[in-house]
Design a protein around this motif. Structure first.
Motif, PDB file in Angstrom:
ATOM      1  N   UNK A  35      36.758  41.975  34.584  1.00 24.67           N
ATOM      2  CA  UNK A  35      37.980  41.210  34.810  1.00 24.67           C
ATOM      3  C   UNK A  35      38.107  40.311  35.813  1.00 24.67           C
ATOM      4  N   UNK A  36      36.865  39.670  35.926  1.00 24.44           N
ATOM      5  CA  UNK A  36      36.680  38.461  36.423  1.00 24.44           C
ATOM      6  C   UNK A  36      37.326  38.721  37.923  1.00 24.44           C
ATOM      7  N   UNK A  37      37.223  39.430  38.693  1.00 26.88           N
ATOM      8  CA  UNK A  37      37.534  39.953  39.779  1.00 26.88           C
ATOM      9  C   UNK A  37      39.025  40.046  40.109  1.00 26.88           C
ATOM     10  N   UNK A  38      39.806  40.031  38.952  1.00 24.78           N
ATOM     11  CA  UNK A  38      41.343  40.077  39.067  1.00 24.78           C
ATOM     12  C   UNK A  38      41.491  41.513  39.373  1.00 24.78           C
ATOM     13  N   UNK A  39      42.246  41.876  40.600  1.00 23.88           N
ATOM     14  CA  UNK A  39      42.387  43.139  41.161  1.00 23.88           C
ATOM     15  C   UNK A  39      43.585  43.694  40.309  1.00 23.88           C
ATOM     16  N   UNK A  40      44.547  42.935  39.867  1.00 23.98           N
ATOM     17  CA  UNK A  40      45.807  43.307  38.966  1.00 23.98           C
ATOM     18  C   UNK A  40      45.241  43.900  37.805  1.00 23.98           C
ATOM     19  N   UNK A  41      44.241  43.581  37.295  1.00 23.72           N
ATOM     20  CA  UNK A  41      43.895  44.172  35.895  1.00 23.72           C
ATOM     21  C   UNK A  41      42.963  45.558  36.082  1.00 23.72           C
ATOM     22  N   UNK A  42      42.689  45.962  37.249  1.00 21.27           N
ATOM     23  CA  UNK A  42      42.056  47.164  37.331  1.00 21.27           C
ATOM     24  C   UNK A  42      42.970  48.377  36.883  1.00 21.27           C
ATOM     25  N   UNK A  43      42.124  49.500  36.352  1.00 25.53           N
ATOM     26  CA  UNK A  43      43.044  50.425  35.875  1.00 25.53           C
ATOM     27  C   UNK A  43      43.566  51.343  37.177  1.00 25.53           C
ATOM     28  N   UNK A  44      44.856  52.005  36.762  1.00 25.12           N
ATOM     29  CA  UNK A  44      45.668  52.609  37.659  1.00 25.12           C
ATOM     30  C   UNK A  44      44.817  53.693  38.448  1.00 25.12           C
ATOM     31  N   UNK A  45      43.883  54.271  37.880  1.00 27.23           N
ATOM     32  CA  UNK A  45      43.088  55.297  38.443  1.00 27.23           C
ATOM     33  C   UNK A  45      42.387  55.114  39.837  1.00 27.23           C
ATOM     34  N   UNK A  46      42.192  53.818  40.151  1.00 28.67           N
ATOM     35  CA  UNK A  46      41.590  53.405  41.239  1.00 28.67           C
ATOM     36  C   UNK A  46      42.781  53.168  42.295  1.00 28.67           C
ATOM     37  N   UNK A  47      43.942  52.750  41.943  1.00 28.38           N
ATOM     38  CA  UNK A  47      45.015  52.674  42.644  1.00 28.38           C
ATOM     39  C   UNK A  47      44.713  51.648  43.818  1.00 28.38           C
ATOM     40  N   UNK A  48      44.355  50.402  43.590  1.00 33.44           N
ATOM     41  CA  UNK A  48      44.111  49.478  44.163  1.00 33.44           C
ATOM     42  C   UNK A  48      45.286  48.742  45.080  1.00 33.44           C
ATOM     43  N   UNK A  49      45.198  48.781  46.428  1.00 34.91           N
ATOM     44  CA  UNK A  49      46.322  47.970  46.853  1.00 34.91           C
ATOM     45  C   UNK A  49      45.678  47.267  48.183  1.00 34.91           C
ATOM     46  N   UNK A  50      46.479  46.452  48.843  1.00 32.69           N
ATOM     47  CA  UNK A  50      46.010  45.607  49.960  1.00 32.69           C
ATOM     48  C   UNK A  50      46.392  46.349  51.018  1.00 32.69           C
ATOM     49  N   UNK A  51      45.692  46.092  52.186  1.00 36.48           N
ATOM     50  CA  UNK A  51      45.813  46.656  53.426  1.00 36.48           C
ATOM     51  C   UNK A  51      47.095  45.838  53.998  1.00 36.48           C
ATOM     52  N   UNK A  52      48.248  46.765  54.256  1.00 39.64           N
ATOM     53  CA  UNK A  52      49.378  46.211  54.944  1.00 39.64           C
ATOM     54  C   UNK A  52      49.199  45.612  56.087  1.00 39.64           C
ATOM     55  N   UNK A  53      49.624  44.373  56.072  1.00 39.08           N
ATOM     56  CA  UNK A  53      49.465  43.401  57.383  1.00 39.08           C
ATOM     57  C   UNK A  53      47.911  42.673  57.416  1.00 39.08           C
ATOM     58  N   UNK A  54      47.048  42.763  56.710  1.00 35.26           N
ATOM     59  CA  UNK A  54      45.854  42.232  56.227  1.00 35.26           C
ATOM     60  C   UNK A  54      45.919  41.694  54.903  1.00 35.26           C
ATOM     61  N   UNK A  55      45.866  40.477  54.468  1.00 35.15           N
ATOM     62  CA  UNK A  55      45.959  40.048  52.956  1.00 35.15           C
ATOM     63  C   UNK A  55      44.561  39.923  52.222  1.00 35.15           C
ATOM     64  N   UNK A  56      43.555  40.183  53.419  1.00 29.06           N
ATOM     65  CA  UNK A  56      42.017  39.848  52.989  1.00 29.06           C
ATOM     66  C   UNK A  56      41.490  41.089  52.741  1.00 29.06           C
ATOM     67  N   UNK A  57      42.063  42.318  52.790  1.00 30.62           N
ATOM     68  CA  UNK A  57      41.052  43.575  52.463  1.00 30.62           C
ATOM     69  C   UNK A  57      41.981  44.377  51.690  1.00 30.62           C
TER      70      UNK A  57
END
Length: 297
Positions: A35-57
């Motif tokens: 997915x060309x490193x596009x996090x928004x296109x990753x399947x929901x099973x991984x439940x990818x989120x940003x760390x709140x307060x840290x936009x880099x992680x």
């Protein structure tokens, strides 16, 4: 695709779950790549989120009580350009629910368990613990792997691992054929720098190279590391201009001796002969270190 993996992740990875977790990481990286490193296109099973307060992680879900933290090279200011170009993924840490609670207590963070579900408590703990975290490749020991060798490399904890070199270590590689003395404590990366140094010389210069070690075991390990580095960079055959050996073997071969003298004999010889030389006195090397270098096998 190059992947950077911190020693924190390897250290915190539970031994009993290593295989399953690494397989999960491997599958996650495959999906990221597709997915060309596009996090928004990753399947929901991984439940990818940003760390709140840290936009880099970012964090992704292993299961209800375990998360893996990662970022991209584009989010790291002082990382080398080659990793930024391909926006390499950096696996930062392995987070377990119980360990996050302990860490939060050490940092005096409080979480209200009455109003939140257990998994949401865990998510909040990670956010609080990592909201000020900054990955610095100059300070954090980091391995470099690719998507084909990820699982096997860490699973077996191979001594062949290739490490990210910080700026000071990189400077050592830029000195060409200029003589260089490298000092450092155990685990500071001396062998890694040495292997990369001779690899650079091996590629750029038509000279004979000798790599000497204290022991036969270390000779085998460094030779294996060098060959692995060559393989990772597309060179599968080594020519005869480089030789790995251990010092006692080299000295025996050159002197035509078959038996080593003991330490007491060496001390007597050193102080009655070699130590008379003014140049040797100025070096100020302990006689025991000289003896170990000449006899350890």
């Amino acid at each position: 695709m190059k992947i950077l993996i911190t020693e924190n992740f390897i250290k915190n990875l539970p031994l009993e779950r290593k295989d399953s977790v690494l397989e999960k990481v491997d599958n996650f990286i495959d999906e990221l790549k597709n997915n060309n490193n596009e996090v928004k296109n990753i399947s929901n099973s991984y439940s990818v989120r940003k760390v709140k307060g840290n936009n880099n992680i970012f964090k992704f879900r292993v299961d209800i009580a375990n998360r893996i933290l990662f970022t991209f090279a584009s989010n790291v200011n002082n990382i080398r350009e080659q990793f930024k170009k391909e926006n390499a993924i950096v696996i930062l840490d392995y987070c377990n629910h119980d360990n996050q609670i302990k860490r939060a207590k050490n940092l005096n963070f409080n979480v209200d368990y009455n109003e939140l579900e257990e998994e949401e408590v865990f998510e909040n703990l990670i956010d609080q613990n990592y909201k000020t975290y900054y990955y610095n490749p100059e300070e954090v020991i980091t391995r470099i792997v690719d998507d084909k060798t990820l699982v096997n490399l860490i699973k077996e904890d191979e001594k062949n691992a290739i490490y990210y070199l910080n700026e000071e270590q990189e400077e050592c590689l830029r000195s060409g054929l200029t003589p260089l003395f490298l000092f450092g404590s155990a685990g500071s990366g001396k062998t890694t720098v040495g292997i990369n140094k001779i690899y650079g010389v091996y590629k750029e210069y038509e000279v004979n190279i000798g790599y000497f070690t204290y022991s036969k075991l270390l000779m085998k390990e460094t030779s294996s590391m060098f060959q692995y580095l060559c393989t990772q960079n597309g060179k599968t055959e080594l020519n005869s201009k480089i030789a790995f050996t251990y010092l006692s073997k080299y000295l025996y071969n050159k002197s035509n001796k078959t038996k080593a003298i003991n330490y007491n004999q060496f001390v007597d010889w050193f102080y009655t002969n070699a130590n008379r030389n003014a140049k040797i006195k100025k070096i100020k090397i302990d006689v025991l270190d000289i003896y170990k270098g000449a006899t350890c096998c």
